[in-house]
Design an enzyme around this catalytic site. Structure first.
Site, PDB file in Angstrom:
ATOM      1  CB  CYS A   1      -0.882  -0.201   1.202  1.00  0.00           C
ATOM      2  SG  CYS A   1      -1.929   1.655   1.384  1.00  0.00           S
TER       3      CYS A   1
ATOM      4  CB  CYS B   1       0.336   1.963   4.170  1.00  0.00           C
ATOM      5  SG  CYS B   1      -1.264   1.284   3.602  1.00  0.00           S
TER       6      CYS B   1
END
Length: 327
Positions: free
Chosen positions: A90, A93
């Protein structure tokens, strides 16, 4: 599960509302307890306790399904725990996590950052109903209280955390203690109330009548004192439980119309940790009785409810059954 670069404010608000009071964080407790017994891993009991991994501080911890109960739920009774749900693939993230880590370090233990790899711990993501990552959930007092999704800018993260701490400072003792320690000052202990000290001393020596009188005196002066109210219920039950015997249950089973026998049997069952049995016995008795007998049983049952936290699931179920029996 998808990643997001910028949060939709409506999505974050909906996520926060959905989580509030709707997530049972005890879902992983059995798994966590079993894993801890197997590994003999000590539970983290206070902010700043050892438990960080990978060289991180004790305010930034990697959490798994096995450690969730100790590192998130139990810690959140002292300070807020901010759960960062992320994955290695991700991109957003990787933008958000360093911001949260810097903020946690700056917080000095006033809150804890719990990092959860959703690929390695899918049940935690399922627990929160996460649809996209990064998702951040704030836990306090064992329950989710706020959340957002997406990689917020650092100033907004700081504002969000500041609001969180302001809202919880008077409710969670670890926040103020950590802040005072960060300033080089020790928190001043709260002075003991001599009235409660006297009542507790009476309880310790088994003088339940004196303890009951002491708690009742506090309530007479302060009708809204919930601590005294709950302690009074405990003192009354302890006095009855000391006299309760297993044969009380057999006697009540043989005489379903004997109200005194049903009350004594319920106390014996509760003293033996048979909570559902005690509640169900009294509710069934309420269904069979009327007038003053019904009132006695109802008052006895409500007194047993006061021995438990208001949000206890067994109490909540029994309250629903009581309402059904009465109406």
């Amino acid at each position: 599960m998808e990643d997001v670069t910028r949060p939709d404010p409506r999505q974050s608000a909906a996520l926060s509302a959905a989580l509030s009071g709707a997530v049972d964080l005890s879902a992983l407790k059995a798994r966590a307890d079993a894993a801890q017994q197997q590994s003999r891993r000590p539970a983290a009991s206070a902010p700043g306790a050892a438990g960080a991994t990978g060289g991180q501080s004790s305010w930034i911890i990697d959490v798994t399904e096995a450690t969730f109960q100790a590192d998130v739920v139990e810690r959140s009774l002292q300070v807020p725990v901010v759960v960062d749900l992320w994955a290695d693939w991700c991109g957003p993230c990787k933008q958000l996590s360093p911001v949260l880590e810097r903020a946690a370090q700056a917080g000095g233990g006033a809150w804890v950052l719990a990092k959860v790899d959703v690929d390695a711990n899918p049940r935690i993501a399922q627990l929160f109903g996460v649809q996209s990552i990064p998702t951040v959930v704030a836990i306090a007092g064992g329950q989710p209280i706020d959340a957002f999704s997406g990689a917020l800018p650092e100033p907004e993260i700081k504002q969000w955390i500041a609001r969180l701490l302001d809202a919880l400072r008077d409710r969670l003792p670890g926040i103020r203690a950590a802040e005072q320690n960060a300033q080089g000052t020790e928190p001043e202990p709260e002075p003991e109330d001599p009235r409660f000290v006297a009542a507790e001393e009476a309880l310790e020596r088994g003088d339940y009548a004196a303890a009951e009188a002491a708690y009742q005196q506090i309530l007479d002066a302060e009708p809204g004192n919930e601590l005294a109210r709950n302690a009074l219920a405990q003192a009354r039950f302890l006095a009855r439980a000391e006299a309760a015997k297993p044969e009380d249950i057999e006697r009540a089973n043989a005489a379903p119309d004997d109200v005194d026998a049903q009350l004594a049997a319920a106390d014996a069952e509760l003293a033996g940790q048979l909570v559902d049995a005690a509640f169900n016995r009294l509710i069934d008795t309420i269904r069979r009785t009327s007038g003053s007998d019904r009132d006695r049983v109802r008052e006895h049952l409500v007194g047993l409810f006061e021995l438990f936290p208001p949000d206890d699931p067994e109490v909540a179920k029994a309250r629903r059954n009581l309402a059904s029996a009465l109406f």
